[in-house]
Design a protein around this motif. Structure first.
Motif, PDB file in Angstrom:
ATOM      1  N   SER A   1      22.309  60.311  38.392  1.00 11.57           N
ATOM      2  CA  SER A   1      22.315  60.790  37.032  1.00 11.57           C
ATOM      3  C   SER A   1      22.864  62.207  36.999  1.00 11.57           C
ATOM      4  O   SER A   1      23.179  62.785  38.032  1.00 11.57           O
ATOM      5  CB  SER A   1      20.891  60.771  36.479  1.00 11.57           C
ATOM      6  N   THR A   2      22.975  62.762  35.815  1.00 10.97           N
ATOM      7  CA  THR A   2      23.273  64.187  35.681  1.00 10.97           C
ATOM      8  C   THR A   2      21.984  64.889  35.299  1.00 10.97           C
ATOM      9  O   THR A   2      21.054  64.271  34.769  1.00 10.97           O
ATOM     10  CB  THR A   2      24.338  64.446  34.594  1.00 10.97           C
ATOM     11  N   THR A   3      21.914  66.170  35.573  1.00  5.86           N
ATOM     12  CA  THR A   3      20.733  66.949  35.202  1.00  5.86           C
ATOM     13  C   THR A   3      21.174  68.328  34.759  1.00  5.86           C
ATOM     14  O   THR A   3      22.241  68.791  35.143  1.00  5.86           O
ATOM     15  CB  THR A   3      19.729  67.029  36.360  1.00  5.86           C
ATOM     16  N   SER A   4      20.368  68.963  33.957  1.00 13.22           N
ATOM     17  CA  SER A   4      20.685  70.316  33.510  1.00 13.22           C
ATOM     18  C   SER A   4      19.605  71.270  33.999  1.00 13.22           C
ATOM     19  O   SER A   4      18.439  70.907  34.121  1.00 13.22           O
ATOM     20  CB  SER A   4      20.801  70.365  31.992  1.00 13.22           C
ATOM     21  N   LEU A   5      20.021  72.497  34.300  1.00 11.16           N
ATOM     22  CA  LEU A   5      19.114  73.528  34.775  1.00 11.16           C
ATOM     23  C   LEU A   5      19.720  74.889  34.471  1.00 11.16           C
ATOM     24  O   LEU A   5      20.891  74.993  34.136  1.00 11.16           O
ATOM     25  CB  LEU A   5      18.833  73.361  36.266  1.00 11.16           C
ATOM     26  N   ARG A   6      18.926  75.919  34.594  1.00 10.81           N
ATOM     27  CA  ARG A   6      19.387  77.293  34.363  1.00 10.81           C
ATOM     28  C   ARG A   6      19.695  77.954  35.702  1.00 10.81           C
ATOM     29  O   ARG A   6      18.930  77.841  36.651  1.00 10.81           O
ATOM     30  CB  ARG A   6      18.323  78.111  33.639  1.00 10.81           C
ATOM     31  N   ASP A   7      20.829  78.663  35.759  1.00 12.88           N
ATOM     32  CA  ASP A   7      21.224  79.328  37.002  1.00 12.88           C
ATOM     33  C   ASP A   7      20.717  80.769  37.021  1.00 12.88           C
ATOM     34  O   ASP A   7      19.917  81.174  36.161  1.00 12.88           O
ATOM     35  CB  ASP A   7      22.739  79.253  37.196  1.00 12.88           C
ATOM     36  N   ALA A   8      21.197  81.563  37.980  1.00 14.62           N
ATOM     37  CA  ALA A   8      20.747  82.949  38.144  1.00 14.62           C
ATOM     38  C   ALA A   8      21.036  83.800  36.920  1.00 14.62           C
ATOM     39  O   ALA A   8      20.268  84.702  36.586  1.00 14.62           O
ATOM     40  CB  ALA A   8      21.417  83.556  39.377  1.00 14.62           C
ATOM     41  N   GLY A   9      22.137  83.513  36.215  1.00 15.21           N
ATOM     42  CA  GLY A   9      22.488  84.278  35.027  1.00 15.21           C
ATOM     43  C   GLY A   9      21.862  83.740  33.753  1.00 15.21           C
ATOM     44  O   GLY A   9      22.135  84.245  32.666  1.00 15.21           O
ATOM     45  N   GLY A  10      21.053  82.702  33.843  1.00 13.28           N
ATOM     46  CA  GLY A  10      20.421  82.110  32.679  1.00 13.28           C
ATOM     47  C   GLY A  10      21.308  81.107  31.953  1.00 13.28           C
ATOM     48  O   GLY A  10      20.932  80.581  30.915  1.00 13.28           O
ATOM     49  N   ARG A  11      22.501  80.838  32.500  1.00 11.86           N
ATOM     50  CA  ARG A  11      23.409  79.862  31.895  1.00 11.86           C
ATOM     51  C   ARG A  11      22.938  78.448  32.203  1.00 11.86           C
ATOM     52  O   ARG A  11      22.372  78.175  33.250  1.00 11.86           O
ATOM     53  CB  ARG A  11      24.830  80.057  32.431  1.00 11.86           C
ATOM     54  N   LEU A  12      23.195  77.541  31.274  1.00 10.19           N
ATOM     55  CA  LEU A  12      22.831  76.141  31.452  1.00 10.19           C
ATOM     56  C   LEU A  12      23.882  75.449  32.313  1.00 10.19           C
ATOM     57  O   LEU A  12      25.060  75.456  31.985  1.00 10.19           O
ATOM     58  CB  LEU A  12      22.726  75.451  30.093  1.00 10.19           C
ATOM     59  N   CYS A  13      23.464  74.866  33.415  1.00 11.89           N
ATOM     60  CA  CYS A  13      24.356  74.124  34.302  1.00 11.89           C
ATOM     61  C   CYS A  13      24.098  72.631  34.097  1.00 11.89           C
ATOM     62  O   CYS A  13      22.947  72.215  34.002  1.00 11.89           O
ATOM     63  CB  CYS A  13      24.065  74.411  35.774  1.00 11.89           C
ATOM     64  N   ILE A  14      25.142  71.859  34.065  1.00  8.82           N
ATOM     65  CA  ILE A  14      25.004  70.403  34.056  1.00  8.82           C
ATOM     66  C   ILE A  14      25.615  69.924  35.359  1.00  8.82           C
ATOM     67  O   ILE A  14      26.816  70.067  35.587  1.00  8.82           O
ATOM     68  CB  ILE A  14      25.690  69.772  32.842  1.00  8.82           C
ATOM     69  N   LEU A  15      24.774  69.413  36.235  1.00 10.24           N
ATOM     70  CA  LEU A  15      25.201  69.001  37.569  1.00 10.24           C
ATOM     71  C   LEU A  15      25.126  67.491  37.718  1.00 10.24           C
ATOM     72  O   LEU A  15      24.188  66.852  37.250  1.00 10.24           O
ATOM     73  CB  LEU A  15      24.336  69.669  38.635  1.00 10.24           C
ATOM     74  N   ASP A  16      26.102  66.940  38.392  1.00 12.53           N
ATOM     75  CA  ASP A  16      26.155  65.508  38.670  1.00 12.53           C
ATOM     76  C   ASP A  16      25.513  65.261  40.032  1.00 12.53           C
ATOM     77  O   ASP A  16      25.194  66.193  40.757  1.00 12.53           O
ATOM     78  CB  ASP A  16      27.619  65.050  38.681  1.00 12.53           C
ATOM     79  N   TYR A  17      25.350  64.012  40.370  1.00 12.52           N
ATOM     80  CA  TYR A  17      24.825  63.561  41.661  1.00 12.52           C
ATOM     81  C   TYR A  17      23.333  63.756  41.817  1.00 12.52           C
ATOM     82  O   TYR A  17      22.819  63.757  42.907  1.00 12.52           O
ATOM     83  CB  TYR A  17      25.547  64.222  42.847  1.00 12.52           C
ATOM     84  N   ALA A  18      22.602  63.968  40.732  1.00 18.99           N
ATOM     85  CA  ALA A  18      21.150  64.064  40.835  1.00 18.99           C
ATOM     86  C   ALA A  18      20.587  62.681  41.108  1.00 18.99           C
ATOM     87  O   ALA A  18      21.011  61.701  40.517  1.00 18.99           O
ATOM     88  CB  ALA A  18      20.543  64.630  39.556  1.00 18.99           C
ATOM     89  N   CYS A  19      19.643  62.597  42.013  1.00 22.80           N
ATOM     90  CA  CYS A  19      18.954  61.343  42.295  1.00 22.80           C
ATOM     91  C   CYS A  19      17.597  61.423  41.610  1.00 22.80           C
ATOM     92  O   CYS A  19      16.758  62.236  41.975  1.00 22.80           O
ATOM     93  CB  CYS A  19      18.790  61.146  43.793  1.00 22.80           C
ATOM     94  N   VAL A  20      17.408  60.602  40.605  1.00 18.51           N
ATOM     95  CA  VAL A  20      16.173  60.622  39.827  1.00 18.51           C
ATOM     96  C   VAL A  20      15.464  59.274  39.935  1.00 18.51           C
ATOM     97  O   VAL A  20      16.076  58.256  40.240  1.00 18.51           O
ATOM     98  CB  VAL A  20      16.447  60.965  38.344  1.00 18.51           C
ATOM     99  N   TYR A  21      14.172  59.289  39.691  1.00 20.42           N
ATOM    100  CA  TYR A  21      13.351  58.077  39.720  1.00 20.42           C
ATOM    101  C   TYR A  21      13.905  57.048  38.733  1.00 20.42           C
ATOM    102  O   TYR A  21      14.211  57.380  37.589  1.00 20.42           O
ATOM    103  CB  TYR A  21      11.912  58.443  39.360  1.00 20.42           C
ATOM    104  N   ASP A  22      14.045  55.813  39.193  1.00 15.24           N
ATOM    105  CA  ASP A  22      14.556  54.732  38.353  1.00 15.24           C
ATOM    106  C   ASP A  22      13.440  53.723  38.107  1.00 15.24           C
ATOM    107  O   ASP A  22      13.133  52.914  38.977  1.00 15.24           O
ATOM    108  CB  ASP A  22      15.745  54.059  39.037  1.00 15.24           C
ATOM    109  N   PRO A  23      12.807  53.755  36.923  1.00 15.62           N
ATOM    110  CA  PRO A  23      11.700  52.834  36.660  1.00 15.62           C
ATOM    111  C   PRO A  23      12.135  51.370  36.615  1.00 15.62           C
ATOM    112  O   PRO A  23      11.303  50.479  36.784  1.00 15.62           O
ATOM    113  CB  PRO A  23      11.157  53.292  35.305  1.00 15.62           C
ATOM    114  N   ASP A  24      13.419  51.097  36.406  1.00 16.79           N
ATOM    115  CA  ASP A  24      13.905  49.724  36.350  1.00 16.79           C
ATOM    116  C   ASP A  24      14.304  49.169  37.715  1.00 16.79           C
ATOM    117  O   ASP A  24      14.696  48.014  37.823  1.00 16.79           O
ATOM    118  CB  ASP A  24      15.103  49.626  35.397  1.00 16.79           C
ATOM    119  N   SER A  25      14.219  49.991  38.751  1.00 10.11           N
ATOM    120  CA  SER A  25      14.604  49.549  40.087  1.00 10.11           C
ATOM    121  C   SER A  25      13.621  48.505  40.625  1.00 10.11           C
ATOM    122  O   SER A  25      12.405  48.619  40.438  1.00 10.11           O
ATOM    123  CB  SER A  25      14.638  50.734  41.045  1.00 10.11           C
ATOM    124  N   PHE A  26      14.147  47.532  41.325  1.00 12.90           N
ATOM    125  CA  PHE A  26      13.336  46.505  41.963  1.00 12.90           C
ATOM    126  C   PHE A  26      12.324  47.146  42.919  1.00 12.90           C
ATOM    127  O   PHE A  26      11.175  46.723  43.007  1.00 12.90           O
ATOM    128  CB  PHE A  26      14.244  45.527  42.723  1.00 12.90           C
TER     129      PHE A  26
END
Length: 100
Positions: A69-94
């Motif tokens: 998935s993608t995720t957003s977070l704040r960096d050192a300067g307080g800017r919003l970063c949108i980063l790809d390659y996040a591995c997040v919990y998948d409730p629909d996964s077998f």
């Protein structure tokens, strides 16, 4: 004995993979630096306040039960970063529907 060997085969790669995880604090780096750290390392845990996010690069290497998935977070300067390659919990996964 066969089950023990089979269990060891499945657990060894995950233990070796866990040892290679790099941990960084989001507030210590810029958005571009965080993206570069994720690309350079195969597994990165980015601390965001109390919790954090796991990133895997390339994205095909997320753990079982996770999804890319993608995720957003704040960096050192307080800017919003949108980063790809996040591995997040998948409730629909077998793998997450198997009873404990």
């Amino acid at each position: 004995m066969r089950n023990l060997i089979l269990a060891a085969v499945f657990l060894l790669p995950s233990a070796a993979f866990a040892a290679q995880t790099v941990e960084v604090k989001a507030r210590d780096h810029s958005c571009s630096a965080l993206a570069q750290i994720i690309r350079q390392n195969k597994a990165v845990f980015v601390r965001i306040g109390i919790g954090g996010r796991s990133f895997r690069y390339p994205p095909a290497s997320c753990r079982l039960g996770d999804k890319r998935s993608t995720t957003s977070l704040r960096d050192a300067g307080g800017r919003l970063c949108i980063l790809d390659y996040a591995c997040v919990y998948d409730p629909d996964s077998f793998y997450n529907k198997i009873p404990n």
